[in-house]
Motif scaffolding. Structure first.
Motif, PDB file in Angstrom:
ATOM      1  N   PRO A 133       0.462  -1.508   0.190  1.00 12.85           N
ATOM      2  CA  PRO A 133       0.026  -0.250  -0.198  1.00 12.85           C
ATOM      3  C   PRO A 133       0.994   1.253   0.041  1.00 12.85           C
ATOM      4  O   PRO A 133       0.254   2.492  -0.670  1.00 12.85           O
ATOM      5  CB  PRO A 133      -1.005  -0.716   0.631  1.00 12.85           C
ATOM      6  CG  PRO A 133      -1.073  -1.724   1.871  1.00 12.85           C
ATOM      7  CD  PRO A 133       0.283  -2.678   1.234  1.00 12.85           C
ATOM      8  N   ILE A 134       2.038   1.155   0.993  1.00 11.46           N
ATOM      9  CA  ILE A 134       2.418   2.516   0.997  1.00 11.46           C
ATOM     10  C   ILE A 134       3.676   2.639  -0.141  1.00 11.46           C
ATOM     11  O   ILE A 134       3.557   3.749  -1.082  1.00 11.46           O
ATOM     12  CB  ILE A 134       3.598   2.560   2.451  1.00 11.46           C
ATOM     13  CG1 ILE A 134       3.021   2.553   3.464  1.00 11.46           C
ATOM     14  CG2 ILE A 134       4.944   3.648   2.304  1.00 11.46           C
ATOM     15  CD1 ILE A 134       3.823   2.704   4.915  1.00 11.46           C
ATOM     16  N   LEU A 135       4.053   1.352  -0.865  1.00 16.84           N
ATOM     17  CA  LEU A 135       4.553   1.396  -2.166  1.00 16.84           C
ATOM     18  C   LEU A 135       4.305   1.679  -3.316  1.00 16.84           C
ATOM     19  O   LEU A 135       4.387   3.019  -3.705  1.00 16.84           O
ATOM     20  CB  LEU A 135       5.224   0.624  -2.706  1.00 16.84           C
ATOM     21  CG  LEU A 135       6.245  -0.096  -1.777  1.00 16.84           C
ATOM     22  CD1 LEU A 135       6.994  -1.307  -2.719  1.00 16.84           C
ATOM     23  CD2 LEU A 135       7.371   0.785  -1.517  1.00 16.84           C
ATOM     24  N   ALA A 136       2.395   1.349  -3.419  1.00 12.18           N
ATOM     25  CA  ALA A 136       1.810   2.048  -4.463  1.00 12.18           C
ATOM     26  C   ALA A 136       1.519   3.629  -4.158  1.00 12.18           C
ATOM     27  O   ALA A 136       0.934   4.674  -5.363  1.00 12.18           O
ATOM     28  CB  ALA A 136       0.566   1.184  -4.415  1.00 12.18           C
ATOM     29  N   ALA A 137       1.424   3.949  -2.963  1.00 10.98           N
ATOM     30  CA  ALA A 137       0.734   5.320  -3.203  1.00 10.98           C
ATOM     31  C   ALA A 137       1.506   6.365  -3.574  1.00 10.98           C
ATOM     32  O   ALA A 137       1.411   7.250  -3.791  1.00 10.98           O
ATOM     33  CB  ALA A 137       0.738   6.045  -1.032  1.00 10.98           C
ATOM     34  N   SER A 138       2.629   5.802  -3.045  1.00 17.50           N
ATOM     35  CA  SER A 138       3.629   6.349  -4.556  1.00 17.50           C
ATOM     36  C   SER A 138       3.180   7.188  -5.721  1.00 17.50           C
ATOM     37  O   SER A 138       3.659   8.207  -6.559  1.00 17.50           O
ATOM     38  CB  SER A 138       5.163   5.878  -4.657  1.00 17.50           C
ATOM     39  OG  SER A 138       5.391   5.136  -4.998  1.00 17.50           O
ATOM     40  N   THR A 139       2.881   6.338  -6.227  1.00 21.81           N
ATOM     41  CA  THR A 139       2.635   6.357  -7.881  1.00 21.81           C
ATOM     42  C   THR A 139       2.080   7.890  -7.969  1.00 21.81           C
ATOM     43  O   THR A 139       1.522   8.267  -8.858  1.00 21.81           O
ATOM     44  CB  THR A 139       2.154   5.680  -8.130  1.00 21.81           C
ATOM     45  OG1 THR A 139       0.339   5.164  -7.641  1.00 21.81           O
ATOM     46  CG2 THR A 139       2.709   4.118  -8.793  1.00 21.81           C
ATOM     47  N   VAL A 140       1.176   8.133  -7.084  1.00 26.44           N
ATOM     48  CA  VAL A 140       0.054   9.423  -6.734  1.00 26.44           C
ATOM     49  C   VAL A 140       0.821  10.468  -6.922  1.00 26.44           C
ATOM     50  O   VAL A 140       0.194  11.566  -7.531  1.00 26.44           O
ATOM     51  CB  VAL A 140      -0.599   9.475  -5.816  1.00 26.44           C
ATOM     52  CG1 VAL A 140      -1.094  11.015  -5.434  1.00 26.44           C
ATOM     53  CG2 VAL A 140      -1.500   8.189  -5.829  1.00 26.44           C
ATOM     54  N   ALA A 141       2.258  10.285  -6.728  1.00 25.34           N
ATOM     55  CA  ALA A 141       3.276  11.085  -7.602  1.00 25.34           C
ATOM     56  C   ALA A 141       3.312  11.762  -8.678  1.00 25.34           C
ATOM     57  O   ALA A 141       4.230  13.716  -8.570  1.00 25.34           O
ATOM     58  CB  ALA A 141       4.356  11.268  -6.003  1.00 25.34           C
ATOM     59  N   LEU A 142       2.607  10.731  -9.752  1.00 25.64           N
ATOM     60  CA  LEU A 142       3.202  10.951 -10.764  1.00 25.64           C
ATOM     61  C   LEU A 142       2.286  12.446 -11.324  1.00 25.64           C
ATOM     62  O   LEU A 142       2.310  12.807 -12.292  1.00 25.64           O
ATOM     63  CB  LEU A 142       3.323   9.877 -11.955  1.00 25.64           C
ATOM     64  CG  LEU A 142       3.994   8.639 -11.888  1.00 25.64           C
ATOM     65  CD1 LEU A 142       3.787   7.191 -12.215  1.00 25.64           C
ATOM     66  CD2 LEU A 142       5.505   9.267 -12.123  1.00 25.64           C
ATOM     67  N   MET A 143       0.989  12.172 -10.466  1.00 25.98           N
ATOM     68  CA  MET A 143       0.154  13.934 -11.087  1.00 25.98           C
ATOM     69  C   MET A 143       1.024  14.497 -11.350  1.00 25.98           C
ATOM     70  O   MET A 143       0.727  15.625 -11.845  1.00 25.98           O
ATOM     71  CB  MET A 143      -0.610  14.329 -10.221  1.00 25.98           C
ATOM     72  CG  MET A 143      -0.112  14.459  -8.620  1.00 25.98           C
ATOM     73  SD  MET A 143      -1.343  13.832  -7.428  1.00 25.98           S
ATOM     74  CE  MET A 143      -2.340  15.895  -8.218  1.00 25.98           C
ATOM     75  N   GLY A 144       2.470  14.830 -10.470  1.00 27.73           N
ATOM     76  CA  GLY A 144       3.435  15.873 -11.184  1.00 27.73           C
ATOM     77  C   GLY A 144       3.773  16.262 -12.186  1.00 27.73           C
ATOM     78  O   GLY A 144       3.919  17.224 -13.128  1.00 27.73           O
ATOM     79  N   LEU A 145       3.305  14.892 -13.439  1.00 28.48           N
ATOM     80  CA  LEU A 145       3.568  15.017 -14.808  1.00 28.48           C
ATOM     81  C   LEU A 145       2.929  15.867 -15.624  1.00 28.48           C
ATOM     82  O   LEU A 145       3.239  16.499 -16.578  1.00 28.48           O
ATOM     83  CB  LEU A 145       3.701  14.047 -15.705  1.00 28.48           C
ATOM     84  CG  LEU A 145       4.774  12.602 -15.079  1.00 28.48           C
ATOM     85  CD1 LEU A 145       4.648  11.320 -15.064  1.00 28.48           C
ATOM     86  CD2 LEU A 145       6.280  13.055 -15.292  1.00 28.48           C
ATOM     87  N   VAL A 146       2.027  15.984 -14.808  1.00 29.65           N
ATOM     88  CA  VAL A 146       0.602  16.677 -15.540  1.00 29.65           C
ATOM     89  C   VAL A 146       0.865  18.852 -15.613  1.00 29.65           C
ATOM     90  O   VAL A 146       0.828  18.542 -14.088  1.00 29.65           O
ATOM     91  CB  VAL A 146      -1.163  16.196 -14.712  1.00 29.65           C
ATOM     92  CG1 VAL A 146      -1.648  16.812 -15.899  1.00 29.65           C
ATOM     93  CG2 VAL A 146      -1.530  14.680 -14.686  1.00 29.65           C
TER      94      VAL A 146
END
Lengths: 211, 105
Positions: A194-207
């Motif tokens: 769960p904690i690792l998967a949460a880090s993918t939310v940071a990819l919203m910085g690409l937008v």
């Protein structure tokens, strides 16, 4: 150096709680003490520890710890122009970056006061190391540590770091999304994921924001 | 606990090496040079995302199920105090006392 003292005090308590929790997770006294000495990155230590406490493996624990450390990459890039010397000297000076000292040394104009950085980090390193030794050594003597409520220390500390990170709408959405993803995955994924998967939310910085 | 004694040492040394590497990387490789803006936008968001995930799971989950406990109450009270700009040391102490107090009842 005095500016680093309040953080050093909380760091001591936090490090004691790390030592105690690490002993409960199966670390020996030496292992729990050495961790604080050689890692000196509270959030990474707790992230890794929380992964193995729930039964996750080494790779998941190292990944969680390193992702948590990813912010030091950004902080290191920011201080880079303020550090003199060759690669080895620069690498060594980069080790002094911790959240609170980085923030205190920031002059706010893109430059950093490196002596303030080293000076505020030093007391924190000392108490951090002492704390983990104290926690590791006396952890078992405290008896049932669950009863003492020590597990309440690290969420509060990270909450205080989190609050300073919530500078704008984007970071607030990232925090909200990360928490939601982690919580949603708890019942359906292996420990640590769960904690690792949460880090993918940071990819919203690409937008790129359209304002 | 599933890790052996040797595995724990591996974890500690691995984490120490990776942390030192990450901290050194910025000052050494990127000394003064600018990164693509998309890269720093992602690394900057990494901290709030992960801190939130860590706080939420430590408060509301135990193992593979959702749960709340005395520490949840203690931390929520401390959170309100942090919001009101109380000192961190005070907030930590209150969180521990509330948690320990509720567990003693």
């Amino acid at each position: 150096m005095r500016l680093g003292v309040p953080f050093a005090v909380v760091g001591f308590l936090l490090s004691v709680s790390f030592g105690v929790l690490a002993r409960q997770a199966g670390f020996s006294v030496a292992q729990a003490s050495v961790t604080g000495m050689v890692v000196f990155a509270g959030s990474a230590q707790f992230a890794a520890l929380s992964v193995i406490t729930v039964g996750g493996g080494i790779v998941a624990a190292l990944t969680a710890g390193s992702l948590m450390n990813a912010r030091f990459l950004a902080m290191g890039i920011a201080v880079a122009p303020s550090l003199p010397g060759g690669p080895v000297k620069r690498a060594a000076q980069g080790q002094a970056v911790v959240d609170s000292s980085w923030a205190l040394a920031n002059r706010g104009d893109g430059t950093f006061n490196r002596w303030l950085l080293f000076g505020t980090t030093l007391p924190q390193y000392v108490t951090w190391t002492l704390g983990s030794i104290v926690g590791a050594t006396f952890g078992n003597a405290l008896g049932d540590t669950h009863r003492l409520g020590l597990d309440a220390i690290y969420p509060v500390f990270f909450l205080s770091l989190l609050i300073t990170e919530l500078r704008d709408a984007t970071s607030r959405w990232a925090a909200f999304g990360g928490g939601l993803v982690a919580l949603a995955l708890v019942p359906v994924s292996p420990p640590g994921v769960p904690i690792l998967a949460a880090s993918t939310v940071a990819l919203m910085g690409l937008v790129r924001r359209s304002r | 606990m599933t890790l052996t004694y040797t595995q724990v040492w591996g974890l500690i040394l691995g984490l120490a090496a990776l942390t030192a590497l990450i901290k050194a990387m910025g000052p050494v490789l990127l000394g003064g040079r600018a990164l693509p803006p998309w890269f720093s936008r992602v690394t900057v968001l990494m901290a709030p995302t992960l801190l939130s995930a860590l706080v939420v799971t430590s408060l509301l989950a135990a193992g593979r199920s959702w749960s709340v406990g005395a520490h949840t109450v203690g931390v929520v009270i401390a959170a309100l105090m942090l919001w009101r700009r109380c000192s961190l040391v005070l907030c930590v102490v209150v969180a521990v006392l509330v948690t320990a107090g509720l567990r003693a009842i």
